[in-house]
Design an enzyme around this catalytic site. Sequence first.
Site, PDB file in Angstrom:
ATOM      1  CE  LYS A 114      31.895  50.288  24.373  1.00  0.00           C
ATOM      2  NZ  LYS A 114      32.194  49.158  25.283  1.00  0.00           N
ATOM      3  CE  LYS A 126      36.599  46.434  23.248  1.00  0.00           C
ATOM      4  NZ  LYS A 126      36.398  46.423  24.675  1.00  0.00           N
TER       5      LYS A 126
HETATM    6  N1  C2G Z   1      38.301  42.833  33.026  1.00  0.00           N
HETATM    7  C1  C2G Z   1      39.034  42.328  34.116  1.00  0.00           C
HETATM    8  N2  C2G Z   1      40.140  41.539  33.888  1.00  0.00           N
HETATM    9  C2  C2G Z   1      40.521  41.241  32.617  1.00  0.00           C
HETATM   10  C3  C2G Z   1      39.777  41.736  31.510  1.00  0.00           C
HETATM   11  C4  C2G Z   1      38.665  42.531  31.745  1.00  0.00           C
HETATM   12  O1  C2G Z   1      38.697  42.568  35.283  1.00  0.00           O
HETATM   13  N3  C2G Z   1      41.618  40.468  32.454  1.00  0.00           N
HETATM   14  C5  C2G Z   1      37.147  43.698  33.302  1.00  0.00           C
HETATM   15  C6  C2G Z   1      37.283  45.101  32.667  1.00  0.00           C
HETATM   16  O2  C2G Z   1      38.075  45.922  33.490  1.00  0.00           O
HETATM   17  C7  C2G Z   1      35.827  45.556  32.593  1.00  0.00           C
HETATM   18  C8  C2G Z   1      35.073  44.221  32.372  1.00  0.00           C
HETATM   19  O3  C2G Z   1      35.996  43.158  32.673  1.00  0.00           O
HETATM   20  O4  C2G Z   1      35.423  46.140  33.823  1.00  0.00           O
HETATM   21  C9  C2G Z   1      34.595  44.071  30.926  1.00  0.00           C
HETATM   22  O5  C2G Z   1      35.715  44.289  30.096  1.00  0.00           O
HETATM   23  P1  C2G Z   1      35.457  44.602  28.537  1.00  0.00           P
HETATM   24  O6  C2G Z   1      34.545  43.609  27.978  1.00  0.00           O
HETATM   25  O7  C2G Z   1      36.786  44.802  27.897  1.00  0.00           O
HETATM   26  O8  C2G Z   1      34.665  45.985  28.648  1.00  0.00           O
HETATM   27  P2  C2G Z   1      34.882  47.322  27.804  1.00  0.00           P
HETATM   28  O9  C2G Z   1      34.842  46.991  26.367  1.00  0.00           O
HETATM   29  O10 C2G Z   1      36.058  48.002  28.358  1.00  0.00           O
HETATM   30  O11 C2G Z   1      33.514  48.096  28.092  1.00  0.00           O
HETATM   31  O12 C2G Z   1      30.899  51.821  29.294  1.00  0.00           O
HETATM   32  C10 C2G Z   1      31.999  51.033  29.662  1.00  0.00           C
HETATM   33  C11 C2G Z   1      32.256  49.979  28.648  1.00  0.00           C
HETATM   34  O13 C2G Z   1      31.113  49.247  28.361  1.00  0.00           O
HETATM   35  C12 C2G Z   1      33.343  49.024  29.111  1.00  0.00           C
END
Ligand code: C2G
Length: 151
Positions: free
Chosen positions: A44, A46
Amino acid sequence: MSTVITYGTFDLFHIGHLKLLQRLRSLGDRLVVGVSTDEFNALKGKKTVVPYEHRVEIVRSVRFVDVAFPEQSWDQKRADIVREQAHIFAMGDDWVGKFDDLADVCEVVYLPRTQDVSTTEIRQLVAALHADKLAELQAASRHLQQVIDKL
Ligand code: C2G
């Protein structure tokens, strides 16, 4: 028994992650979470601060979470939904529309993110604190050098 499924990296676990898991758990009787592995995050583009083994253990210890498993690819979601017999697939709204193709196997929901907190912001804050500290140390060593030079 209705099951909710979600996915995430959950790096530098913060209140936004916790509130999302809490809200998702209230949508059903069971919450299962796919936690992105370090290898998948590399795909990704990341790089996490906290390694997968720690992130998945933290997610597993959240009382709203019933099961946490590794997320290793984009295309495992359909099989996960069937395996876990999930009724609802849910993500934060930064993913709105991205997983609508799953609507043939379960309900797809996007919830508003928690404002003013993100892993990116925490990383930037730590980096700024680090830079400030570095500048402070450099100024102190310059001053020390001047004192030594006068001796
Ligand atoms: N999230 C949230 N509020 C925030 C930050 C994050 O509600 N202030 C939610 C994101 O929208 C997501 C979840 O927390 O639904 C996890 O966020 P991340 O760890 O950033 O996930 P990501 O790297 O986007 O991975 O296949 C999908 C991926 O695995 C998503």
